[in-house]
Design a protein around this motif. Structure first.
Motif, mmCIF file in Angstrom:
data_model
loop_
_atom_site.group_PDB
_atom_site.id
_atom_site.type_symbol
_atom_site.label_atom_id
_atom_site.label_comp_id
_atom_site.label_asym_id
_atom_site.label_seq_id
_atom_site.Cartn_x
_atom_site.Cartn_y
_atom_site.Cartn_z
ATOM 1 N N SER A 115 12.270 -9.897 6.603
ATOM 2 C CA SER A 115 12.891 -8.751 5.976
ATOM 3 C C SER A 115 13.020 -8.367 4.672
ATOM 4 N N LEU A 146 11.247 -5.279 2.815
ATOM 5 C CA LEU A 146 11.922 -4.467 1.638
ATOM 6 C C LEU A 146 10.904 -4.413 0.451
ATOM 7 N N SER A 162 8.470 -1.608 0.859
ATOM 8 C CA SER A 162 9.097 -0.098 0.786
ATOM 9 C C SER A 162 9.475 0.233 -0.619
ATOM 10 N N ASN A 190 5.899 2.526 6.808
ATOM 11 C CA ASN A 190 6.953 2.511 6.197
ATOM 12 C C ASN A 190 8.383 2.815 7.325
ATOM 13 N N ASN A 210 10.757 -0.296 8.419
ATOM 14 C CA ASN A 210 12.063 -0.131 8.095
ATOM 15 C C ASN A 210 12.918 -0.321 9.363
ATOM 16 N N ARG A 217 13.003 -3.817 10.235
ATOM 17 C CA ARG A 217 13.979 -4.757 9.265
ATOM 18 C C ARG A 217 15.456 -4.259 9.870
ATOM 19 N N ASN A 218 15.759 -3.281 10.374
ATOM 20 C CA ASN A 218 16.947 -2.953 10.747
ATOM 21 C C ASN A 218 17.515 -3.926 12.011
#
Length: 214
Positions: free
Chosen positions: A20, A24, A27, A175, A179, A182-183
């Motif tokens: 995670s 971040l 991005s 990206n 993302n 990551r969520n």
């Protein structure tokens, strides 16, 4: 030894916390460079640990049932039991509301040195210690064991390598998908930590007990 390294390396690379954090960084502004520094620092940490083990053993495994080999087995058993206890604790405790870490708000301004330091902080040192204890059995007079140790370091870094290459190769698609990943990791963080801790811990515990009684 090889199968143990595969199990430990897989447990390391699937960890949700560092993945995670890495997403971040990717991005953020200058994300590719920060990601590369994180990746290189992560890999350097693993290589340094293995190098220390090789220096201590001289590239030769200790004799079976000797004091050094028993101490290594006991260390692996202790790490396994600690992982099982940690996984059980995380599983039983009430759900904890948690927001993003403080550094997330400053990720765009993070330096390359900060990105490298973050890799060191997020390294799962318990599992890395288990990998180091397993590497004690490496006989570096054979190419097979050299390849096993190299493969362990690369496997434990594999998720970072794949994401870094993906962002360089197709930044826009990467990206969006990273993302979303990551969520998902955030939503399932507790379950992943519990599962990885319990599975890796049970494996190390079983291996340690078997090694002590044989």
């Amino acid at each position: 030894m090889v199968f143990d390294l595969v199990v430990i390396g897989t447990a390391i690379t699937l960890g949700p916390l560092h993945n995670s954090a890495f997403i971040l960084l990717l991005s953020s502004r200058r994300g590719v460079r920060k990601g590369l520094m994180f990746l290189l620092s992560w890999l350097a940490n693993l290589l340094a640990v293995i190098a220390v083990v090789v220096l201590l053993t001289g590239g030769q495994p200790p004799a079976h049932n000797s004091a050094p080999s028993t101490a290594v087995v006991a260390a692996k058993l202790a790490i396994g039991l600690a992982l099982v206890a940690y996984g059980a604790y995380r599983r039983r405790r009430p759900p904890q509301p948690h927001g993003p870490p403080r550094w997330v708000a400053r990720v765009d301004d993070a330096s390359l040195v900060t990105a490298a330091g973050l890799a060191w902080l997020l390294q799962p040192w318990g599992l890395v210690g288990a990998g180091a204890a397993t590497a004690v059995d490496a006989n570096l007079s054979t190419a097979h064991d050299w390849l096993a140790l190299t493969g362990f370091c690369l496997l434990a870094t594999l998720s970072l390598i794949v994401m870094e290459i993906y962002v360089v190769w197709a930044p826009e698609a990467a990206n969006a998908r990273l993302n979303a990943l990551r969520n998902w990791l955030g939503d399932h963080q507790e379950q992943l930590i519990v599962t990885i801790s319990l599975l890796a811990g049970l494996w190390l515990t079983a291996e340690g007990i078997y090694a002590l009684v044989t």
